[in-house]
Write a protein that holds these residues in place. Structure first.
Motif, PDB file in Angstrom:
ATOM      1  N   LEU A   1       0.848  -1.189   0.000  1.00 33.67           N
ATOM      2  CA  LEU A   1       0.000   0.000   0.000  1.00 33.67           C
ATOM      3  C   LEU A   1       0.887   1.244   0.000  1.00 33.67           C
ATOM      4  CD1 LEU A   1      -2.759   1.429   0.326  1.00 33.67           C
ATOM      5  CD2 LEU A   1      -2.477   1.142   2.806  1.00 33.67           C
ATOM      6  N   VAL A   2       0.618   2.152  -0.920  1.00 35.28           N
ATOM      7  CA  VAL A   2       1.411   3.362  -1.030  1.00 35.28           C
ATOM      8  C   VAL A   2       0.497   4.527  -1.384  1.00 35.28           C
ATOM      9  CG1 VAL A   2       1.930   2.961  -3.468  1.00 35.28           C
ATOM     10  CG2 VAL A   2       3.497   4.340  -2.074  1.00 35.28           C
ATOM     11  N   GLN A   3       0.865   5.716  -0.960  1.00 29.36           N
ATOM     12  CA  GLN A   3       0.077   6.897  -1.305  1.00 29.36           C
ATOM     13  C   GLN A   3       0.394   7.344  -2.728  1.00 29.36           C
ATOM     14  OE1 GLN A   3       0.916   9.836   1.734  1.00 29.36           O
ATOM     15  NE2 GLN A   3      -0.830   9.144   2.975  1.00 29.36           N
ATOM     16  N   ALA A   4      -0.545   8.034  -3.323  1.00 29.22           N
ATOM     17  CA  ALA A   4      -0.331   8.572  -4.662  1.00 29.22           C
ATOM     18  C   ALA A   4       0.931   9.431  -4.685  1.00 29.22           C
ATOM     19  CB  ALA A   4      -1.536   9.397  -5.086  1.00 29.22           C
ATOM     20  N   GLY A   5       1.717   9.253  -5.741  1.00 24.85           N
ATOM     21  CA  GLY A   5       2.989   9.950  -5.853  1.00 24.85           C
ATOM     22  C   GLY A   5       4.165   9.164  -5.308  1.00 24.85           C
ATOM     23  N   GLY A   6       3.879   8.087  -4.616  1.00 27.11           N
ATOM     24  CA  GLY A   6       4.923   7.271  -4.018  1.00 27.11           C
ATOM     25  C   GLY A   6       5.553   6.298  -5.003  1.00 27.11           C
ATOM     26  N   SER A   7       6.452   5.474  -4.466  1.00 28.40           N
ATOM     27  CA  SER A   7       7.196   4.529  -5.293  1.00 28.40           C
ATOM     28  C   SER A   7       7.199   3.135  -4.677  1.00 28.40           C
ATOM     29  CB  SER A   7       8.655   4.998  -5.444  1.00 28.40           C
ATOM     30  OG  SER A   7       8.739   6.249  -6.071  1.00 28.40           O
ATOM     31  N   LEU A   8       7.320   2.151  -5.537  1.00 28.70           N
ATOM     32  CA  LEU A   8       7.518   0.766  -5.127  1.00 28.70           C
ATOM     33  C   LEU A   8       8.449   0.108  -6.140  1.00 28.70           C
ATOM     34  CD1 LEU A   8       3.929  -0.509  -4.188  1.00 28.70           C
ATOM     35  CD2 LEU A   8       5.839  -0.193  -2.606  1.00 28.70           C
ATOM     36  N   ARG A   9       9.164  -0.912  -5.695  1.00 35.73           N
ATOM     37  CA  ARG A   9       9.944  -1.725  -6.615  1.00 35.73           C
ATOM     38  C   ARG A   9       9.501  -3.170  -6.487  1.00 35.73           C
ATOM     39  NH1 ARG A   9      16.379  -3.158  -7.277  1.00 35.73           N
ATOM     40  NH2 ARG A   9      15.961  -4.441  -5.436  1.00 35.73           N
ATOM     41  N   LEU A  10       9.011  -3.702  -7.580  1.00 35.01           N
ATOM     42  CA  LEU A  10       8.599  -5.097  -7.630  1.00 35.01           C
ATOM     43  C   LEU A  10       9.742  -5.960  -8.130  1.00 35.01           C
ATOM     44  CD1 LEU A  10       5.036  -4.746  -9.229  1.00 35.01           C
ATOM     45  CD2 LEU A  10       5.740  -4.462  -6.843  1.00 35.01           C
ATOM     46  N   SER A  11       9.788  -7.186  -7.614  1.00 28.41           N
ATOM     47  CA  SER A  11      10.782  -8.160  -8.053  1.00 28.41           C
ATOM     48  C   SER A  11      10.082  -9.409  -8.555  1.00 28.41           C
ATOM     49  CB  SER A  11      11.725  -8.533  -6.898  1.00 28.41           C
ATOM     50  OG  SER A  11      12.425  -7.409  -6.421  1.00 28.41           O
ATOM     51  N   CYS A  12      10.695 -10.052  -9.504  1.00 29.26           N
ATOM     52  CA  CYS A  12      10.187 -11.307 -10.053  1.00 29.26           C
ATOM     53  C   CYS A  12      11.384 -12.239 -10.187  1.00 29.26           C
ATOM     54  CB  CYS A  12       9.529 -11.057 -11.399  1.00 29.26           C
ATOM     55  SG  CYS A  12       9.179 -12.550 -12.359  1.00 29.26           S
ATOM     56  N   THR A  13      11.406 -13.292  -9.381  1.00 30.13           N
ATOM     57  CA  THR A  13      12.544 -14.194  -9.349  1.00 30.13           C
ATOM     58  C   THR A  13      12.159 -15.569  -9.865  1.00 30.13           C
ATOM     59  OG1 THR A  13      13.492 -13.002  -7.474  1.00 30.13           O
ATOM     60  CG2 THR A  13      14.319 -15.224  -7.884  1.00 30.13           C
TER      61      THR A  13
ATOM     62  N   ASN B   1       7.473   4.650 -10.059  1.00 34.87           N
ATOM     63  CA  ASN B   1       7.508   5.968  -9.433  1.00 34.87           C
ATOM     64  C   ASN B   1       6.266   6.758  -9.831  1.00 34.87           C
ATOM     65  OD1 ASN B   1      10.120   5.357  -8.445  1.00 34.87           O
ATOM     66  ND2 ASN B   1      11.066   6.175 -10.305  1.00 34.87           N
ATOM     67  N   GLY B   2       5.978   7.774  -9.077  1.00 31.78           N
ATOM     68  CA  GLY B   2       4.824   8.600  -9.399  1.00 31.78           C
ATOM     69  C   GLY B   2       3.535   7.806  -9.479  1.00 31.78           C
ATOM     70  N   LEU B   3       3.347   6.910  -8.538  1.00 35.21           N
ATOM     71  CA  LEU B   3       2.188   6.019  -8.601  1.00 35.21           C
ATOM     72  C   LEU B   3       0.879   6.785  -8.491  1.00 35.21           C
ATOM     73  CD1 LEU B   3       3.651   3.078  -6.566  1.00 35.21           C
ATOM     74  CD2 LEU B   3       2.685   2.895  -8.854  1.00 35.21           C
ATOM     75  N   LYS B   4      -0.108   6.285  -9.212  1.00 33.32           N
ATOM     76  CA  LYS B   4      -1.442   6.883  -9.256  1.00 33.32           C
ATOM     77  C   LYS B   4      -2.461   5.848  -8.785  1.00 33.32           C
ATOM     78  CE  LYS B   4      -0.120   9.447 -13.431  1.00 33.32           C
ATOM     79  NZ  LYS B   4      -0.463   9.711 -14.861  1.00 33.32           N
ATOM     80  N   PRO B   5      -3.608   6.283  -8.287  1.00 36.05           N
ATOM     81  CA  PRO B   5      -4.638   5.319  -7.871  1.00 36.05           C
ATOM     82  C   PRO B   5      -5.004   4.329  -8.982  1.00 36.05           C
ATOM     83  CG  PRO B   5      -5.170   7.487  -7.033  1.00 36.05           C
ATOM     84  CD  PRO B   5      -3.977   7.666  -7.938  1.00 36.05           C
ATOM     85  N   GLU B   6      -4.954   4.767 -10.227  1.00 36.30           N
ATOM     86  CA  GLU B   6      -5.296   3.874 -11.339  1.00 36.30           C
ATOM     87  C   GLU B   6      -4.235   2.815 -11.599  1.00 36.30           C
ATOM     88  OE1 GLU B   6      -5.256   7.245 -11.372  1.00 36.30           O
ATOM     89  OE2 GLU B   6      -4.542   8.014 -13.325  1.00 36.30           O
TER      90      GLU B   6
END
Length: 127
Positions: A11-23, A88-93
């Motif tokens: 869960l992140v607020q709009a404008g935030g960032s996450l990094r996903l990994s796929c191993t 980066n710059g995550l949006k609700p959509e």
């Protein structure tokens, strides 16, 4: 059997960032060599069809859906058998379950041309 496992959602607020990994694991199956395969990240939001987000070739050429260009970056670390999706710059959509898969050829946007799907990781962006 080759298997992919995604991680890094949350869960992140709009404008935030996450990094996903796929191993990838089970690489001894059929002589599978991770670095030789193109990979894709897809996402599926509630009530919507699964859509392609980004792809990366074996040579690390990348492509993105118009909706994420300039915000998301796909990369790979072949030594770790891992593909990443920096968001980066995550949006609700952008809220969706994100999954990765191995590209086998054909229409790159069609999920039927991918295999080894992981279970996905949920990304929720609050406004």
């Amino acid at each position: 059997q080759v298997q992919l496992k995604e991680s890094g959602g949350g869960l992140v607020q709009a404008g935030g960032s996450l990094r996903l990994s796929c191993t990838a694991s089970g690489l001894t199956f059929g002589g599978f060599t991770f670095r030789r395969w193109a990979m894709g990240w897809f996402r599926q939001a509630p009530g919507k069809e699964r859509e392609l987000v980004a792809t990366i070739s074996s040579g690390s050429s990348t492509d993105y859906a118009d909706s994420v260009k300039g915000r998301f970056t796909i990369s790979r670390d072949n030594a770790k058998n891992t593909v990443y999706l920096q968001m980066n710059g995550l949006k609700p959509e952008d809220t969706a379950v994100y999954s990765c898969a191995i590209y086998s050829g054909g229409n790159v946007e069609d999920a039927i041309n991918y295999w080894g799907w992981g279970k996905g990781t949920l990304v929720t962006v609050s406004s």
